[in-house]
Design a protein around this motif. Structure first.
Motif, PDB file in Angstrom:
ATOM      1  N   ILE A 174     -47.989 -24.320  12.756  1.00 27.74           N
ATOM      2  CA  ILE A 174     -49.106 -24.818  11.945  1.00 27.74           C
ATOM      3  C   ILE A 174     -49.681 -26.090  12.559  1.00 27.74           C
ATOM      4  O   ILE A 174     -50.907 -26.266  12.614  1.00 27.74           O
ATOM      5  N   LYS A 175     -48.826 -26.959  13.044  1.00 25.69           N
ATOM      6  CA  LYS A 175     -49.322 -28.198  13.674  1.00 25.69           C
ATOM      7  C   LYS A 175     -50.156 -27.875  14.909  1.00 25.69           C
ATOM      8  O   LYS A 175     -51.217 -28.483  15.135  1.00 25.69           O
ATOM      9  N   LYS A 176     -49.699 -26.924  15.726  1.00 21.03           N
ATOM     10  CA  LYS A 176     -50.473 -26.521  16.908  1.00 21.03           C
ATOM     11  C   LYS A 176     -51.863 -26.025  16.500  1.00 21.03           C
ATOM     12  O   LYS A 176     -52.870 -26.347  17.146  1.00 21.03           O
ATOM     13  N   ILE A 177     -51.917 -25.253  15.436  1.00 29.40           N
ATOM     14  CA  ILE A 177     -53.192 -24.721  14.959  1.00 29.40           C
ATOM     15  C   ILE A 177     -54.090 -25.853  14.467  1.00 29.40           C
ATOM     16  O   ILE A 177     -55.293 -25.897  14.761  1.00 29.40           O
ATOM     17  N   CYS A 178     -53.522 -26.798  13.740  1.00 28.33           N
ATOM     18  CA  CYS A 178     -54.290 -27.930  13.234  1.00 28.33           C
ATOM     19  C   CYS A 178     -54.876 -28.769  14.368  1.00 28.33           C
ATOM     20  O   CYS A 178     -56.000 -29.264  14.274  1.00 28.33           O
ATOM     21  N   LEU A 179     -54.122 -28.921  15.443  1.00 29.70           N
ATOM     22  CA  LEU A 179     -54.574 -29.751  16.559  1.00 29.70           C
ATOM     23  C   LEU A 179     -55.625 -29.070  17.423  1.00 29.70           C
ATOM     24  O   LEU A 179     -56.186 -29.706  18.318  1.00 29.70           O
ATOM     25  N   SER A 180     -55.917 -27.806  17.158  1.00 23.94           N
ATOM     26  CA  SER A 180     -56.886 -27.057  17.975  1.00 23.94           C
ATOM     27  C   SER A 180     -58.323 -27.519  17.757  1.00 23.94           C
ATOM     28  O   SER A 180     -59.194 -27.194  18.556  1.00 23.94           O
ATOM     29  N   LYS A 181     -58.588 -28.229  16.647  1.00 27.49           N
ATOM     30  CA  LYS A 181     -59.941 -28.685  16.286  1.00 27.49           C
ATOM     31  C   LYS A 181     -60.852 -27.540  15.846  1.00 27.49           C
ATOM     32  O   LYS A 181     -62.047 -27.740  15.636  1.00 27.49           O
ATOM     33  N   LYS A 182     -60.317 -26.339  15.707  1.00 28.10           N
ATOM     34  CA  LYS A 182     -61.132 -25.207  15.265  1.00 28.10           C
ATOM     35  C   LYS A 182     -60.801 -24.760  13.840  1.00 28.10           C
ATOM     36  O   LYS A 182     -61.503 -23.913  13.277  1.00 28.10           O
ATOM     37  N   LEU A 183     -59.759 -25.323  13.269  1.00 26.39           N
ATOM     38  CA  LEU A 183     -59.344 -24.924  11.931  1.00 26.39           C
ATOM     39  C   LEU A 183     -60.335 -25.446  10.897  1.00 26.39           C
ATOM     40  O   LEU A 183     -60.629 -26.646  10.863  1.00 26.39           O
ATOM     41  N   VAL A 184     -60.869 -24.549  10.045  1.00 24.27           N
ATOM     42  CA  VAL A 184     -61.866 -24.956   9.053  1.00 24.27           C
ATOM     43  C   VAL A 184     -61.393 -24.809   7.614  1.00 24.27           C
ATOM     44  O   VAL A 184     -61.955 -25.426   6.708  1.00 24.27           O
ATOM     45  N   ALA A 202     -41.904 -23.983  -4.715  1.00 27.56           N
ATOM     46  CA  ALA A 202     -43.062 -24.843  -4.972  1.00 27.56           C
ATOM     47  C   ALA A 202     -42.974 -26.112  -4.127  1.00 27.56           C
ATOM     48  O   ALA A 202     -43.989 -26.596  -3.606  1.00 27.56           O
ATOM     49  N   ARG A 203     -41.762 -26.642  -3.967  1.00 22.59           N
ATOM     50  CA  ARG A 203     -41.577 -27.839  -3.132  1.00 22.59           C
ATOM     51  C   ARG A 203     -41.890 -27.533  -1.664  1.00 22.59           C
ATOM     52  O   ARG A 203     -42.530 -28.333  -0.971  1.00 22.59           O
ATOM     53  N   LEU A 204     -41.440 -26.380  -1.178  1.00 26.19           N
ATOM     54  CA  LEU A 204     -41.745 -25.976   0.196  1.00 26.19           C
ATOM     55  C   LEU A 204     -43.251 -25.872   0.391  1.00 26.19           C
ATOM     56  O   LEU A 204     -43.795 -26.371   1.388  1.00 26.19           O
ATOM     57  N   THR A 205     -43.934 -25.244  -0.548  1.00 24.76           N
ATOM     58  CA  THR A 205     -45.388 -25.084  -0.438  1.00 24.76           C
ATOM     59  C   THR A 205     -46.085 -26.437  -0.477  1.00 24.76           C
ATOM     60  O   THR A 205     -47.044 -26.676   0.271  1.00 24.76           O
ATOM     61  N   ALA A 206     -45.600 -27.327  -1.327  1.00 24.78           N
ATOM     62  CA  ALA A 206     -46.164 -28.679  -1.392  1.00 24.78           C
ATOM     63  C   ALA A 206     -45.985 -29.407  -0.065  1.00 24.78           C
ATOM     64  O   ALA A 206     -46.898 -30.104   0.408  1.00 24.78           O
ATOM     65  N   ARG A 207     -44.825 -29.250   0.571  1.00 25.24           N
ATOM     66  CA  ARG A 207     -44.594 -29.885   1.875  1.00 25.24           C
ATOM     67  C   ARG A 207     -45.499 -29.285   2.954  1.00 25.24           C
ATOM     68  O   ARG A 207     -45.923 -29.990   3.871  1.00 25.24           O
ATOM     69  N   LEU A 208     -45.802 -28.004   2.831  1.00 26.45           N
ATOM     70  CA  LEU A 208     -46.745 -27.391   3.766  1.00 26.45           C
ATOM     71  C   LEU A 208     -48.137 -28.010   3.617  1.00 26.45           C
ATOM     72  O   LEU A 208     -48.803 -28.307   4.608  1.00 26.45           O
ATOM     73  N   VAL A 209     -48.552 -28.211   2.386  1.00 24.33           N
ATOM     74  CA  VAL A 209     -49.844 -28.848   2.139  1.00 24.33           C
ATOM     75  C   VAL A 209     -49.856 -30.253   2.747  1.00 24.33           C
ATOM     76  O   VAL A 209     -50.807 -30.650   3.429  1.00 24.33           O
ATOM     77  N   TYR A 210     -48.795 -31.003   2.502  1.00 24.26           N
ATOM     78  CA  TYR A 210     -48.682 -32.361   3.052  1.00 24.26           C
ATOM     79  C   TYR A 210     -48.739 -32.320   4.576  1.00 24.26           C
ATOM     80  O   TYR A 210     -49.436 -33.133   5.209  1.00 24.26           O
ATOM     81  N   HIS A 211     -48.024 -31.388   5.167  1.00 27.36           N
ATOM     82  CA  HIS A 211     -47.961 -31.252   6.624  1.00 27.36           C
ATOM     83  C   HIS A 211     -49.333 -30.931   7.204  1.00 27.36           C
ATOM     84  O   HIS A 211     -49.717 -31.474   8.257  1.00 27.36           O
ATOM     85  N   ILE A 212     -50.080 -30.078   6.542  1.00 31.07           N
ATOM     86  CA  ILE A 212     -51.419 -29.710   7.018  1.00 31.07           C
ATOM     87  C   ILE A 212     -52.354 -30.926   6.977  1.00 31.07           C
ATOM     88  O   ILE A 212     -53.071 -31.206   7.932  1.00 31.07           O
ATOM     89  N   ILE A 213     -52.341 -31.641   5.859  1.00 28.75           N
ATOM     90  CA  ILE A 213     -53.199 -32.832   5.739  1.00 28.75           C
ATOM     91  C   ILE A 213     -52.802 -33.858   6.782  1.00 28.75           C
ATOM     92  O   ILE A 213     -53.664 -34.459   7.460  1.00 28.75           O
ATOM     93  N   ASN A 214     -51.520 -34.063   6.955  1.00 31.85           N
ATOM     94  CA  ASN A 214     -51.035 -35.036   7.933  1.00 31.85           C
ATOM     95  C   ASN A 214     -51.411 -34.638   9.356  1.00 31.85           C
ATOM     96  O   ASN A 214     -51.822 -35.488  10.167  1.00 31.85           O
ATOM     97  N   SER A 215     -51.315 -33.355   9.681  1.00 28.52           N
ATOM     98  CA  SER A 215     -51.631 -32.878  11.024  1.00 28.52           C
ATOM     99  C   SER A 215     -53.123 -32.960  11.334  1.00 28.52           C
ATOM    100  O   SER A 215     -53.506 -33.081  12.496  1.00 28.52           O
ATOM    101  N   LEU A 216     -53.957 -32.865  10.308  1.00 26.09           N
ATOM    102  CA  LEU A 216     -55.393 -32.910  10.497  1.00 26.09           C
ATOM    103  C   LEU A 216     -55.971 -34.323  10.389  1.00 26.09           C
ATOM    104  O   LEU A 216     -57.155 -34.534  10.678  1.00 26.09           O
ATOM    105  N   SER A 217     -55.149 -35.271   9.996  1.00 28.27           N
ATOM    106  CA  SER A 217     -55.638 -36.638   9.745  1.00 28.27           C
ATOM    107  C   SER A 217     -55.514 -37.529  10.972  1.00 28.27           C
ATOM    108  O   SER A 217     -54.714 -37.269  11.867  1.00 28.27           O
TER     109      SER A 217
END
Length: 315
Positions: A272-282, A300-315
């Motif tokens: 997921i981090k690799k995908i986020c760093l591609s600059k093409k994820l919309v 639910a906690r795992l899914t919440a951590r995924l959301v956090y990880h996505i925001i962090n990787s795109l920020s």
């Protein structure tokens, strides 16, 4: 939108501080029925709930995913806030399916996704069944006509079933392919035991690229990353969809179709981090989280951590 419900601020609760130490203190609620403005110079994320399990019911799965968005939000709320002030996160409410009219709900979801993208927000859609993917894709397509959209799906299933009459949580990518005459589709984590021979033939017909679950592993990360990056290079935009039932059931029991031999968090998070760093994820969605069958909120906690990880990787 008839099936839209504004966000519920009372969900965002937890420890209190005067310095936004926790996400529930940072996240702002927006009612999409009213006009709003955001600062384009910020990095803006929108959490949209798809509170619908009609597609799962039609697919003979375990219903309960309609309550997934609320359960995920509650586990996001207490997470520590390490984001810069220029990172803005908005809860924009839910799209629901109160009368079993999945098709109407999907149309409303598509409109909502397109609106968020036009407003400069990065949608993170919380499901709900995987029938969300059909609506989500169409929302991205409406926002970006003429551009090629690549779908990356972390999942145990192809979800390429042929609709008997109406769509289900098992048909979204077949529907996308048939309506668009083509599909750019990469699926990671496929399990032979969970996809019959006809589904593999359908995947071959549509030129679907995939890795089986025994290949989607940390030990095989070089091949995984090469496949993902090669796929990304061939398209203009990436839509990422994460089916929580693709994870091994030891860490994700609360799903529509649990699997004891799903993929690990390590390879999923790294990919997921690799995908986020591609600059093409919309846009991203996370689907099939079912709190009815969860244990101590661990899914639910795992899914919440995924959301956090996505925001962090795109920020």
């Amino acid at each position: 939108m008839k099936n839209y419900h504004k966000s519920n601020p009372t969900i965002w609760a937890g420890r209190k501080s005067d310095r936004q130490l926790y996400l529930h203190e940072k996240i702002q609620c927006i009612d999409l029925n009213h006009s709003f403005s955001i600062h384009q110079e910020n990095t803006n994320f929108a959490l949209l709930g798809y509170a619908c399990d009609e597609g799962v019911r039609r697919n003979q799965g375990r219903i309960g995913t309609a309550k997934g968005p609320e359960a995920i939000r509650k586990m996001i709320a207490p997470l520590s806030n390490h984001f810069d002030n220029t990172i803005k996160i908005y809860d924009v409410g839910d799209i629901t399916c109160p009368h079993g009219n999945l098709e109407e709900t999907q149309k409303d979801t598509s409109k909502c996704v397109s609106t968020l993208l036009h407003q400069g927000l990065f949608p993170i859609v919380l499901g709900g069944g995987h029938d969300l993917a059909y609506a989500h894709y169409n929302g991205i397509k409406a926002y970006s006509p003429g551009q090629t959209i690549g779908i990356i799906n972390l999942d145990a299933h192809f979800d390429l079933r042929t609709p008997a009459s109406n769509g289900t949580s098992g048909t979204p990518f077949y529907q996308i392919a048939k309506e668009n005459g083509d599909i750019n589709y990469l699926c990671l984590g496929i399990q032979k035991e969970s996809n019959n021979r006809e589904l593999f033939k359908t995947a071959e017909t549509f030129n679907v690229t995939y890795l089986e679950n025994h290949e989607f592993e940390k030990e095989n990360q070089t091949q995984v990353y090469d496949m993902v990056l090669n796929f990304i290079q061939k398209v203009d935009l990436i839509y990422l969809t994460i089916d929580i039932d693709g994870f091994t059931s030891s860490i994700a029991p609360g799903v529509s179709a649990p699997s004891p031999l799903g993929f690990s968090a390590n390879i999923a998070f790294d990919t997921i981090k690799k995908i986020c760093l591609s600059k093409k994820l919309v846009s991203v969605d996370l689907v099939e989280m079912n709190p009815t069958y969860d244990i101590d909120n661990c899914t639910a906690r795992l899914t919440a951590r995924l959301v956090y990880h996505i925001i962090n990787s795109l920020s």
